[in-house]
Design an enzyme around this catalytic site. Structure first.
Site, mmCIF file in Angstrom:
data_model
loop_
_atom_site.group_PDB
_atom_site.id
_atom_site.type_symbol
_atom_site.label_atom_id
_atom_site.label_comp_id
_atom_site.label_asym_id
_atom_site.label_seq_id
_atom_site.Cartn_x
_atom_site.Cartn_y
_atom_site.Cartn_z
ATOM 1 N N THR A 210 -0.801 2.035 6.769
ATOM 2 C CA THR A 210 -0.390 0.917 5.912
ATOM 3 C C THR A 210 -0.476 -0.193 6.796
ATOM 4 O OG1 THR A 210 1.157 -0.480 4.466
ATOM 5 C CG2 THR A 210 1.914 1.302 5.819
ATOM 6 N N GLY A 211 -1.107 -1.456 6.439
ATOM 7 C CA GLY A 211 -1.188 -2.484 6.989
ATOM 8 C C GLY A 211 -2.442 -3.383 7.155
ATOM 9 N N GLY B 298 -5.940 -3.830 7.060
ATOM 10 C CA GLY B 298 -6.815 -2.711 6.903
ATOM 11 C C GLY B 298 -8.038 -2.709 7.944
ATOM 12 N N THR C 21 0.847 -1.143 0.012
ATOM 13 C CA THR C 21 -0.173 -0.068 -0.001
ATOM 14 C C THR C 21 0.844 1.382 0.085
ATOM 15 O OG1 THR C 21 -1.862 -0.998 1.153
ATOM 16 C CG2 THR C 21 -1.515 1.454 1.431
ATOM 17 N N ARG D 105 -14.391 -6.619 -1.136
ATOM 18 C CA ARG D 105 -13.640 -6.213 0.336
ATOM 19 C C ARG D 105 -13.200 -4.832 0.152
ATOM 20 N NH1 ARG D 105 -8.076 -4.483 1.949
ATOM 21 N NH2 ARG D 105 -8.310 -5.206 4.145
ATOM 22 N N VAL D 106 -13.284 -3.943 1.066
ATOM 23 C CA VAL D 106 -12.858 -2.506 1.155
ATOM 24 C C VAL D 106 -11.849 -2.400 2.616
ATOM 25 C CG1 VAL D 106 -13.072 -0.121 1.269
ATOM 26 C CG2 VAL D 106 -14.401 -1.577 -0.237
ATOM 27 N N GLY D 107 -10.732 -1.877 2.373
ATOM 28 C CA GLY D 107 -9.915 -1.848 3.533
ATOM 29 C C GLY D 107 -9.778 -0.336 4.004
ATOM 30 N N ASP D 108 -8.769 -0.209 4.766
ATOM 31 C CA ASP D 108 -8.661 1.211 5.466
ATOM 32 C C ASP D 108 -8.212 2.367 4.458
ATOM 33 O OD1 ASP D 108 -6.334 0.036 5.309
ATOM 34 O OD2 ASP D 108 -5.361 1.566 6.538
#
Length: 369
Positions: A280-281, A283, A229, A257-260
């Site tokens: 970053t990580g 999410g 990311t 799927r949606v992350g942070d």
């Protein structure tokens, strides 16, 4: 009033005095917020042996290329190391040029992130990871610190540079986030040339998908274990802050799927006079922990400086929720922090005097402690 008489138990008073003395001699146990205690070793580890320290000062722009299992000196050849350093440096130069030419912080973070999206080494744009159905779904966000305006796209499949689409959402719509096919269509209507899914394909990401599905041996590819990311934070000459983040998500993630990364307050946050941060990580944990907004709030309402606040969130809080990662954070005075609870984090920064620094190995920094 009658005088006190002996009770027949003259040993009680000396015994009570002995117990009180013993209790007062016990060492104090470290206190953990919310009640209870924690081992002294754990408290010392969380504190990092002292107050968290910033990575650098007088910074005008910083970028990250993902947190995760670090590049290791022993199995990273010179060509691979150079490729990662060159990628980070190119992004820094692009964003720094915008600032040098009088551009604002939003334009600077967009320029920096676009370079990283075009670099197949990173998990954003070209080189994005595959979903479980062998597709690509990309997320990005931008936030402007002057008025806390923000824009984001999620699950786009045909946008070469999602960070630019996110900026268009911020500047040309009354919304914050657009998703899926509608976001792709908006980007095309707004002048961003669409690309086909095969534009994002790289052999490394395909191999990672096959490994995740158990159809390939788990050979280690240099750099493959970093999440990839990307993000940027900037401070312009008017003391305006901005942040941007872009990603292809997780290898083998569920479609949809949606992350942070596109979530304001989780993957991206900026507020003038306070902080710009990009995360970053893992999410899901950064969303649950409202990572970047919490950093801002700890600074604004808790009186912490940028290094303390970033450390508190990334090193202490998020691991307790079950996730690791990192963040780049820049305050309004140019103080830069880059803590990470993962083994490593690819990042770099540019200072006001034109110096460019890249960090690709864990021994090049101390995680911001």
């Amino acid at each position: 009033m009658r005088p006190l008489r002996a009770t027949g138990r003259p040993w009680i008073v000396p015994l009570l005095l002995l117990l009180v003395t013993a209790v007062m001699a016990l060492p104090a146990l470290p206190h953990r917020a919310g009640g209870g205690t924690e081992p002294a070793a754990a408290a010392a580890r969380d504190s990092g042996g002292g107050a968290p320290r910033p990575q650098a000062r007088d910074v005008v722009l910083a970028v990250h290329g993902g947190a995760g299992t670090a590049l290791r000196r022993e199995d990273t050849d010179a060509r691979t190391e150079k490729a990662y350093r060159d990628g980070l440096a190119a992004a820094l130069r692009a964003g720094a040029k915008v600032l040098r030419d009088g551009g604002d912080s939003v334009a600077a973070v967009e320029a920096a992130v676009r370079v990283l999206e075009d670099d197949p080494l990173f998990n954003a744009g070209k080189g994005a990871v595959f979903t479980e159905d062998a597709g690509h779904e990309l997320d990005a966000s931008v936030m402007r610190g002057s008025d806390q305006a923000a824009g984001a796209v999620a699950g786009v499949r045909h946008v070469r540079n999602p960070v630019s689409a996110a900026r268009l959402v911020m500047e040309r719509t009354r919304h914050v986030m657009l998703a899926g096919e509608a976001a792709d269509a908006f980007a095309a209507r707004s002048g961003l040339t669409p690309v086909t899914q095969d534009y994002f394909w790289t052999q490394q990401r395909w191999d990672e998908l096959m490994k995740a599905k158990g159809t390939r041996p788990a050979a280690r590819t240099p750099g493959a274990s970093t999440t990839g990311t990307v993000g940027a934070v900037a401070l312009d000459t008017r003391r305006g802050l901005a942040a941007a983040t872009s990603t292809g998500g997780m290898t083998n993630k569920m479609a949809g799927r949606v992350g942070d990364s596109p979530v304001v307050g989780a993957g991206t946050y900026a507020k003038n006079g306070n902080v710009a941060a990009s995360a970053t990580g893992q999410g899901e944990v950064f969303i649950r922990g409202a990572a970047t907004a919490t950093i801002s709030h700890l600074m604004e309402f808790g009186g912490m400086d940028v290094a303390e606040a970033a450390h508190e969130v990334v090193i202490r809080r998020l691991p307790k929720l079950g996730g690791t990662g990192g963040v780049i954070a820049l305050d309004s005075r140019g103080t830069y922090a880059a803590p990470h609870s993962s083994e490593g984090m690819l990042h770099g920064y540019a200072t006001a005097d034109g110096r460019i620094v890249t960090r690709v190995f864990p021994d090049e920094d101390d995680g911001g402690r």
